[in-house]
Design a protein around this motif. Structure first.
Motif, short mmCIF file in Angstrom:
data_model
loop_
_atom_site.label_atom_id
_atom_site.label_comp_id
_atom_site.label_asym_id
_atom_site.label_seq_id
_atom_site.Cartn_x
_atom_site.Cartn_y
_atom_site.Cartn_z
N LEU A 330 -12.52 7.49 10.80
CA LEU A 330 -12.21 7.20 9.35
C LEU A 330 -10.73 6.90 9.19
O LEU A 330 -10.43 5.86 8.53
N TRP A 331 -9.74 7.72 9.90
CA TRP A 331 -8.47 7.28 9.61
C TRP A 331 -8.26 5.83 10.32
O TRP A 331 -7.09 5.34 9.59
N VAL A 332 -8.73 5.56 11.46
CA VAL A 332 -8.71 4.12 12.05
C VAL A 332 -9.02 3.02 10.65
O VAL A 332 -8.51 2.12 11.01
N PHE A 333 -10.01 3.29 10.20
CA PHE A 333 -10.74 2.56 9.30
C PHE A 333 -9.91 2.36 8.19
O PHE A 333 -9.61 1.34 7.48
N ALA A 334 -9.34 3.41 7.61
CA ALA A 334 -8.09 3.39 6.70
C ALA A 334 -6.88 2.61 7.03
O ALA A 334 -6.40 1.90 6.23
N ILE A 335 -6.40 2.77 8.40
CA ILE A 335 -5.49 1.98 8.95
C ILE A 335 -5.91 0.55 9.13
O ILE A 335 -4.76 -0.23 8.44
N LEU A 336 -6.87 0.19 9.26
CA LEU A 336 -7.15 -1.22 9.29
C LEU A 336 -7.38 -1.89 7.84
O LEU A 336 -6.85 -2.82 7.48
N GLY A 337 -7.64 -1.03 6.75
CA GLY A 337 -7.59 -1.34 5.49
C GLY A 337 -6.07 -1.51 4.84
O GLY A 337 -5.86 -2.56 4.28
N THR A 338 -5.50 -0.99 5.35
CA THR A 338 -3.73 -0.80 4.93
C THR A 338 -3.28 -2.30 5.68
O THR A 338 -2.62 -2.86 4.90
N VAL A 339 -3.69 -2.53 6.82
CA VAL A 339 -3.12 -3.68 7.51
C VAL A 339 -3.57 -4.86 6.83
O VAL A 339 -2.84 -5.90 6.54
N LEU A 340 -4.95 -4.78 6.51
CA LEU A 340 -5.50 -5.91 5.74
C LEU A 340 -4.74 -6.21 4.47
O LEU A 340 -4.78 -7.24 3.75
N SER A 341 -4.59 -4.94 3.57
CA SER A 341 -3.93 -5.29 2.44
C SER A 341 -2.52 -6.02 2.46
O SER A 341 -2.23 -6.72 1.54
N VAL A 342 -1.71 -5.37 3.48
CA VAL A 342 -0.40 -6.14 3.44
C VAL A 342 -0.64 -7.72 4.08
O VAL A 342 0.13 -8.44 3.45
N LEU A 343 -1.64 -7.78 4.63
CA LEU A 343 -1.91 -9.20 5.32
C LEU A 343 -2.36 -10.10 3.77
O LEU A 343 -1.84 -11.42 3.76
N GLN A 344 -3.35 -9.59 3.02
CA GLN A 344 -3.62 -10.22 1.85
C GLN A 344 -2.28 -10.46 1.15
O GLN A 344 -2.41 -11.68 0.73
N LEU A 345 -1.22 -9.71 0.86
CA LEU A 345 -0.28 -10.00 0.14
C LEU A 345 0.67 -11.10 0.72
O LEU A 345 1.20 -11.87 0.11
N LEU A 346 0.61 -11.12 1.83
CA LEU A 346 1.42 -11.99 2.55
C LEU A 346 0.82 -13.65 2.53
O LEU A 346 1.35 -14.49 2.31
N VAL A 347 -0.57 -13.57 2.54
CA VAL A 347 -1.33 -14.77 2.61
C VAL A 347 -1.01 -15.06 1.07
O VAL A 347 -0.77 -16.57 0.80
N TYR A 348 -1.00 -14.50 0.08
CA TYR A 348 -0.82 -15.15 -1.46
C TYR A 348 0.77 -15.24 -1.51
O TYR A 348 0.97 -16.33 -2.49
N SER A 349 1.65 -14.81 -0.87
CA SER A 349 2.98 -15.20 -0.81
C SER A 349 3.05 -16.96 -0.02
O SER A 349 3.96 -17.59 -0.61
N VAL A 350 2.27 -17.02 0.88
CA VAL A 350 2.31 -18.22 1.36
C VAL A 350 1.75 -19.41 0.25
O VAL A 350 2.28 -20.44 -0.07
N LEU A 351 0.48 -18.86 -0.22
CA LEU A 351 -0.10 -19.67 -1.65
C LEU A 351 0.99 -20.18 -2.41
O LEU A 351 1.24 -21.29 -2.94
N ALA A 352 1.93 -18.91 -2.90
CA ALA A 352 2.82 -19.16 -3.97
C ALA A 352 3.94 -20.19 -3.68
O ALA A 352 4.44 -20.86 -4.48
N ARG A 353 4.21 -20.18 -2.25
CA ARG A 353 5.25 -21.32 -1.74
C ARG A 353 4.51 -22.53 -1.44
O ARG A 353 5.17 -23.54 -0.97
N ARG A 354 3.37 -22.67 -1.43
CA ARG A 354 2.55 -23.99 -1.02
C ARG A 354 2.79 -24.17 0.25
O ARG A 354 2.90 -25.31 0.75
N SER A 355 3.09 -23.17 1.31
CA SER A 355 3.26 -23.40 2.58
C SER A 355 1.79 -23.49 3.46
O SER A 355 0.76 -22.50 3.10
N ARG A 356 1.63 -24.23 4.22
CA ARG A 356 0.47 -24.30 5.11
C ARG A 356 0.41 -23.69 6.54
O ARG A 356 -0.55 -23.57 7.25
#
Length: 413
Positions: A330-356
């Motif tokens: 379960l702790w591994v699945f929690a780490i995976l969720g944390t990594v994905l949440s950071v990745l999601q934030l970075l993706v939206y940062s890319v969208l905000a800058r209109r970078s491709r």
């Protein structure tokens, strides 16, 4: 109590429910309700039937990239064009309705493929996924307008309508008939609630507005959806791999672990929604990203520690004794969720800058996950493979993002 004190309390209460803090609470309630549905489904249906429901919900998240792309486009356009909100609303909503119809038709045509790929009991649940796509997409344009204008109360109502009816209606459907088809019927019916609420909130503001051309909106939405599709493909491809390389029982166990992963992923969703308008403005995007990363990371660390120290409690929410084989992971699945949440934030940062450029890195990671995940034969082997790929991608995107934010901006002419 005097009249003046009562009036003051009402004003404070009114300010509170219209604040971003109230929106954050409503989004968390929606996330709890959404994953409450998955917890209930895991218990009612068991590993065999729940694996199919989990795979369809993951597919629905991938299909929802059009909704999220439209939401990001609407929010960014409203933020950058103060004083023209009503015209933008009308343009975005026209584009949204057309996109919803097209996407629904595409998913309807693809339903036989979905049926076979996900190994569903019948084609009926696959048809319901196509039904869900229409109101889900409509909600995206509505939520984007409200987000860009920072109308947090209206946006909070839309998000509440997204989560609470789903857990109520779908649970009732599964209680009557514990099958994957009944579960998706409940989800499809409840999916119309946020679109109806969004229409009600915006009904008076767009009626007299003159719409502009929808082509630029559609083009920007498609670029944003391409990046979001890469993210959601990466965050959901593992359950599709599990359904095809693991046994029904093992894939059901993996799906149970992903309940925790998705809970950790969407726990800080309110951070992304509130911060996105600030990340769209050049003057505030760096500070908004730094603060958001700190908050998302802090929440993730708490979730990882909780899943390690209180794994027995986490098992109650995942599905109980039927899923006991994955308690140690379960702790591994929690780490995976944390990594994905950071990745999601970075993706939206890319969208905000209109970078491709960063979007292509996501698709490279998807290809790597498919290639390396296809040779795994155990639950722990698959989750560690996916986690390693996602962690490498986050490190690369963090480097690229801050390198670009630190570059001097060209002077506008």
């Amino acid at each position: 109590m005097t009249v003046s004190s009562t009036s003051a309390r009402r004003r404070r209460l009114n300010a509170l429910i219209r604040s971003s803090g109230f929106l954050a609470v409503c989004i968390m309630v929606t996330n709890v309700a959404t994953y409450g549905f998955q917890i209930i489904a895991a218990r009612i249906l068991g590993p065999g039937q729940y694996g199919g429901v989990a795979s369809m919900m993951s597919l629905l998240l991938v299909v929802g990239v059009i909704q999220l792309g439209m939401q990001a486009t609407a929010s960014r356009r409203v933020t950058e064009a103060p004083g023209h909100e009503r015209a933008i609303e009308q343009t975005v909503l026209r584009a949204t309705y057309r996109a919803a119809i097209v996407l629904g038709a595409v998913m309807l045509v693809a339903s036989p493929l979905v049926w076979r790929l996900l190994r569903l009991d019948s084609i009926y649940p696959a048809l319901l996924v196509a039904v869900c796509a229409v109101p889900l997409t409509i909600m995206g344009g509505q939520a984007g307008v409200l987000q860009g204008e920072r109308r947090w109360l209206g946006l909070a109502l839309v998000y509440l309508a997204l989560g609470v009816p789903r857990v109520v209606v779908a649970t009732a459907a599964m209680w009557i008939r514990p099958t994957e088809g009944a579960a998706m019927a409940g989800v499809a019916l409840a999916q119309f609630a946020p679109a109806v609420v969004g229409w009600w909130v915006l009904r008076r503001r767009t009626s007299a507005a003159k719409a502009g051309p929808i082509r630029p909106v559609v083009v920007e939405m498609l670029h944003g959806s391409f990046a979001l599709l890469g993210f959601f493909a990466l965050s959901n491809v593992d359950i599709l791999i599990a359904r095809n390389v693991l046994s029904d029982h093992a894939s059901g166990l993996y799906a149970g672990g992903l309940i925790l992963t998705k809970a950790v992923l969407f726990l800080p969703q309110f951070v992304v929604i509130i911060a996105f308008p600030s990340m769209s403005a050049e003057a505030s995007r760096r500070s908004a990203l730094l603060k958001s990363l700190a908050l998302v990371g802090g929440l993730g660390i708490c979730a990882i520690a909780g899943s390690w120290l209180l794994s027995w409690l986490a098992m109650v929410f995942i599905g109980g004794p039927d899923y006991a084989e994955i308690e140690g992971l379960l702790w591994v699945f929690a780490i995976l969720g944390t990594v994905l949440s950071v990745l999601q934030l970075l993706v939206y940062s890319v969208l905000a800058r209109r970078s491709r450029l960063s979007a292509y890195l996501l698709w490279i990671a998807v290809a790597a996950a498919i290639a390396l995940g296809a040779v795994q034969s155990t639950v722990d082997g698959l989750v560690w493979t996916v986690l390693t790929i996602d962690a490498i991608l986050v490190a690369v995107l963090l480097s690229v993002t801050f390198w670009r934010l630190n570059r001097p901006q060209p002077t506008a002419h």
